[in-house]
Design an enzyme around this catalytic site. Sequence first.
Site, PDB file in Angstrom:
ATOM      1  N   CYS A  88     -19.614   0.805  -3.460  1.00 12.82           N
ATOM      2  CA  CYS A  88     -19.555   0.018  -4.678  1.00 12.82           C
ATOM      3  C   CYS A  88     -20.585   0.443  -5.474  1.00 12.82           C
ATOM      4  O   CYS A  88     -20.547   1.099  -6.524  1.00 12.82           O
ATOM      5  CB  CYS A  88     -19.612  -1.335  -4.244  1.00 12.82           C
ATOM      6  SG  CYS A  88     -17.932  -1.882  -3.557  1.00 12.82           S
ATOM      7  N   GLY A 125     -36.634  -0.694   1.479  1.00 14.87           N
ATOM      8  CA  GLY A 125     -36.183   0.091   2.603  1.00 14.87           C
ATOM      9  C   GLY A 125     -35.437   1.193   2.084  1.00 14.87           C
ATOM     10  O   GLY A 125     -36.071   1.891   1.344  1.00 14.87           O
ATOM     11  N   ARG A 185     -18.873  -8.977  -0.699  1.00 11.18           N
ATOM     12  CA  ARG A 185     -19.636  -7.938   0.004  1.00 11.18           C
ATOM     13  C   ARG A 185     -19.073  -7.722   1.444  1.00 11.18           C
ATOM     14  O   ARG A 185     -18.449  -8.487   2.320  1.00 11.18           O
ATOM     15  CB  ARG A 185     -21.189  -8.539   0.578  1.00 11.18           C
ATOM     16  CG  ARG A 185     -21.944  -8.847  -0.674  1.00 11.18           C
ATOM     17  CD  ARG A 185     -22.953  -9.846  -0.235  1.00 11.18           C
ATOM     18  NE  ARG A 185     -22.282 -11.126   0.019  1.00 11.18           N
ATOM     19  CZ  ARG A 185     -23.008 -11.963   0.992  1.00 11.18           C
ATOM     20  NH1 ARG A 185     -24.416 -11.760   1.262  1.00 11.18           N
ATOM     21  NH2 ARG A 185     -22.478 -13.192   1.207  1.00 11.18           N
ATOM     22  N   ASP A 209       0.873  -0.969   0.036  1.00  8.39           N
ATOM     23  CA  ASP A 209       0.056  -0.005  -0.156  1.00  8.39           C
ATOM     24  C   ASP A 209       0.888   1.241   0.042  1.00  8.39           C
ATOM     25  O   ASP A 209       1.938   1.271   0.436  1.00  8.39           O
ATOM     26  CB  ASP A 209      -0.821   0.026   1.234  1.00  8.39           C
ATOM     27  CG  ASP A 209      -2.062   0.835   0.861  1.00  8.39           C
ATOM     28  OD1 ASP A 209      -3.306   0.278   0.897  1.00  8.39           O
ATOM     29  OD2 ASP A 209      -2.051   1.988   0.509  1.00  8.39           O
ATOM     30  N   LYS A 266     -18.289  -8.106 -13.627  1.00  4.34           N
ATOM     31  CA  LYS A 266     -18.455  -7.232 -12.346  1.00  4.34           C
ATOM     32  C   LYS A 266     -19.354  -6.072 -12.454  1.00  4.34           C
ATOM     33  O   LYS A 266     -20.297  -6.054 -11.510  1.00  4.34           O
ATOM     34  CB  LYS A 266     -16.916  -6.872 -11.979  1.00  4.34           C
ATOM     35  CG  LYS A 266     -17.200  -5.862 -10.645  1.00  4.34           C
ATOM     36  CD  LYS A 266     -17.690  -6.761  -9.460  1.00  4.34           C
ATOM     37  CE  LYS A 266     -17.989  -5.976  -8.052  1.00  4.34           C
ATOM     38  NZ  LYS A 266     -16.593  -5.616  -7.627  1.00  4.34           N
ATOM     39  N   GLY A 308     -26.294   1.981  -0.546  1.00  3.94           N
ATOM     40  CA  GLY A 308     -25.410   3.028  -0.569  1.00  3.94           C
ATOM     41  C   GLY A 308     -23.972   2.253  -0.433  1.00  3.94           C
ATOM     42  O   GLY A 308     -23.994   1.164  -1.041  1.00  3.94           O
ATOM     43  N   LYS A 341     -21.459   4.112  -7.047  1.00  4.75           N
ATOM     44  CA  LYS A 341     -20.417   4.663  -7.820  1.00  4.75           C
ATOM     45  C   LYS A 341     -20.130   3.760  -9.102  1.00  4.75           C
ATOM     46  O   LYS A 341     -20.159   4.270 -10.264  1.00  4.75           O
ATOM     47  CB  LYS A 341     -19.318   4.945  -7.139  1.00  4.75           C
ATOM     48  CG  LYS A 341     -18.508   4.022  -6.469  1.00  4.75           C
ATOM     49  CD  LYS A 341     -17.341   3.365  -7.425  1.00  4.75           C
ATOM     50  CE  LYS A 341     -16.387   2.272  -6.563  1.00  4.75           C
ATOM     51  NZ  LYS A 341     -15.847   1.382  -7.329  1.00  4.75           N
ATOM     52  N   LYS A 366     -24.648  -0.389   6.003  1.00  7.13           N
ATOM     53  CA  LYS A 366     -25.449  -1.671   5.858  1.00  7.13           C
ATOM     54  C   LYS A 366     -24.817  -2.297   7.257  1.00  7.13           C
ATOM     55  O   LYS A 366     -23.709  -1.897   7.772  1.00  7.13           O
ATOM     56  CB  LYS A 366     -25.035  -2.579   5.022  1.00  7.13           C
ATOM     57  CG  LYS A 366     -23.696  -3.127   4.734  1.00  7.13           C
ATOM     58  CD  LYS A 366     -23.952  -3.924   3.628  1.00  7.13           C
ATOM     59  CE  LYS A 366     -22.373  -4.886   3.516  1.00  7.13           C
ATOM     60  NZ  LYS A 366     -22.471  -5.956   2.600  1.00  7.13           N
TER      61      LYS A 366
HETATM   62  C1  UDX Z   1     -21.875  -4.990  -3.442  1.00 13.07           C
HETATM   63  C2  UDX Z   1     -22.179  -6.183  -3.967  1.00 13.07           C
HETATM   64  O1  UDX Z   1     -22.886  -6.983  -3.243  1.00 13.07           O
HETATM   65  C3  UDX Z   1     -20.875  -6.836  -4.241  1.00 13.07           C
HETATM   66  O2  UDX Z   1     -20.932  -8.104  -4.889  1.00 13.07           O
HETATM   67  C4  UDX Z   1     -19.724  -6.137  -4.796  1.00 13.07           C
HETATM   68  O3  UDX Z   1     -18.511  -6.861  -4.808  1.00 13.07           O
HETATM   69  C5  UDX Z   1     -19.512  -4.662  -4.107  1.00 13.07           C
HETATM   70  O4  UDX Z   1     -20.776  -4.283  -3.938  1.00 13.07           O
HETATM   71  P1  UDX Z   1     -21.692  -4.187  -0.628  1.00 13.07           P
HETATM   72  O5  UDX Z   1     -21.366  -2.955  -1.109  1.00 13.07           O
HETATM   73  O6  UDX Z   1     -20.642  -4.795   0.363  1.00 13.07           O
HETATM   74  O7  UDX Z   1     -21.380  -5.169  -1.738  1.00 13.07           O
HETATM   75  O8  UDX Z   1     -22.901  -4.489  -0.083  1.00 13.07           O
HETATM   76  P2  UDX Z   1     -24.430  -5.107  -0.424  1.00 13.07           P
HETATM   77  O9  UDX Z   1     -24.604  -6.221   0.722  1.00 13.07           O
HETATM   78  O10 UDX Z   1     -24.432  -5.574  -1.712  1.00 13.07           O
HETATM   79  O11 UDX Z   1     -25.336  -4.016  -0.122  1.00 13.07           O
HETATM   80  C6  UDX Z   1     -25.157  -2.603  -0.916  1.00 13.07           C
HETATM   81  C7  UDX Z   1     -26.258  -1.846  -0.449  1.00 13.07           C
HETATM   82  O12 UDX Z   1     -27.692  -2.135  -0.855  1.00 13.07           O
HETATM   83  C8  UDX Z   1     -26.280  -1.612   1.319  1.00 13.07           C
HETATM   84  O13 UDX Z   1     -26.616  -0.233   1.515  1.00 13.07           O
HETATM   85  C9  UDX Z   1     -27.610  -2.280   1.527  1.00 13.07           C
HETATM   86  O14 UDX Z   1     -28.322  -2.004   2.780  1.00 13.07           O
HETATM   87  C10 UDX Z   1     -28.549  -2.377   0.275  1.00 13.07           C
HETATM   88  N1  UDX Z   1     -29.319  -3.536   0.070  1.00 13.07           N
HETATM   89  C11 UDX Z   1     -29.021  -4.448  -0.264  1.00 13.07           C
HETATM   90  C12 UDX Z   1     -30.809  -3.163   0.022  1.00 13.07           C
HETATM   91  O15 UDX Z   1     -31.255  -2.021   0.405  1.00 13.07           O
HETATM   92  N2  UDX Z   1     -31.444  -4.442  -0.336  1.00 13.07           N
HETATM   93  C13 UDX Z   1     -31.099  -5.519  -0.439  1.00 13.07           C
HETATM   94  O16 UDX Z   1     -31.807  -6.226  -0.619  1.00 13.07           O
HETATM   95  C14 UDX Z   1     -29.550  -5.540  -0.314  1.00 13.07           C
END
Ligand code: UDX
Length: 471
Positions: free
Chosen positions: A268, A261, A159, A34, A212, A265, A271, A331
Amino acid sequence: MSGRPRLTVFGTGYLGTAHAACLASLGFEVLGVDVDAARASALQAGTLPFYEPGLEPLLRAGLHGGRLSFTTSYPDAAEFGNVHFICVGTPQRPGSGGADLSQFEACFAGLAPLLRRPCLVVGKSTVPPGTVAAYGQRLPAIAPAGPGAELAWNPEFLREGHAVGDTLRPDRIVAGVRSARAEATLRAVYAEPLAAGIPFLVTDPATAEMVKVAANAFLATKISFINAMAELCEMTGADVLSLAGALGHDRRIGASGMRPGLGFGGGCLPKDIRALAARAAELGAGEALEFLHDIDAINQRRRTRVVDLAREAAGGRLESRRVGVLGVAFKPGSDDIRDSPALEVAARIQALGARVAVFDPAAMDRAKHVHPDLEYAGSVLGAARDADVLLVLTEWPEFAAADPEVLAKTVARQVVVDARHALDADAWRACGWDYRAPGRPGSAPPARTAGIRLHQAALHEAAAGFLAAAV
Ligand code: UDX
């Protein structure tokens, strides 16, 4: 390359650190790299600079076993590794929807001229379509190893909050390769998950890169789809939770990743869909991905809707109200507040004149740093104390487990807005709470309800006319 490859991992964020520690746990020698010296030395000391369940023990085991170490030195890394994973961040470019590839470019430009012997450079960062082709051409031209230095693409789907499980037992491993040598190298790296039956999908690098961004676009679409339905449910008095459950039974749709809900956010999904739409426009395919702007807009409206729900629940104004907020992380299972819907809602409510007290099991320090203006409580009860409205904005299990009877004695008014559908509505109502949640009956905005009443009155009138005519 003979024997087990030695691995380097550039970029030690959630993705890179999880990748490095997990591969070390599989018995590889791994060097994490890093440019941030403080981060590298914290990791070398066994301290994880972020919250990720189950990762710190793996990090420490790797360090103690001598298989894992961290550095800031690119020359050391180039000398050490045969396989170099690039896991640096690709955030949103300020002032545009496009991806900022400067970290990727810096990493590539720093590493490539140091590659003197045959090796595989493997991109794992999320990049917009077309990126891999450009770098794949540049690598042999810059690296002293020439064509011996090859670029492959191996996207990561982990995730946050599940980084270890998703890295060691992913749903699939996608290998975007141009040669049998690159494929064999990635098969050697992932020998253990492959032996456990994880599907290994071999494709070209351009397709791997697309898998991806397409996956993230689909996941975001699924979430915004059910949230759009929640908006409609509020118009008709339908219940979005029952709706989502019923839809999910259709195996073609599936229930997972479709929780309505407050919307998505984090670092990932938001953006990544913007970067994909921006790149599609650059490539002349903007129209095909136009819908992603709607997906984004639906998602942003969730935040406004929850602020409105809080205002309605507080009796029509937020000024001088005390609002208790449970959850600021984007989350549960994470301390990440990047583009956190929860933190944004809390800050907007505070800006509307409320006194906001928040509690989050993991993200308090990060939130304090960005929003020192909010009050920070030490517990669920502390955030709820004397609240006129209580908001659940992140579905941490400890919030679902909170006792509504105990909380009832702490708050000023028993009104709760459950923006993540985390609570047992019946249990809370049974304890005297005014329970509201987006997309569920009892939470419709007054103007819309009035609209429905008018609509219903018109239907009754039409039915009466029909019956009169029939008689
Ligand atoms: C996501 C993808 O799932 C993952 O495959 C990728 O590599 C990176 O982006 P992450 O951002 O860690 O992963 O979280 P994820 O569990 O997908 O949730 C993303 C957002 O969506 C959170 O804010 C979560 O609260 C929201 N969410 C998720 C919902 O509102 N409803 C859902 O059913 C699932």
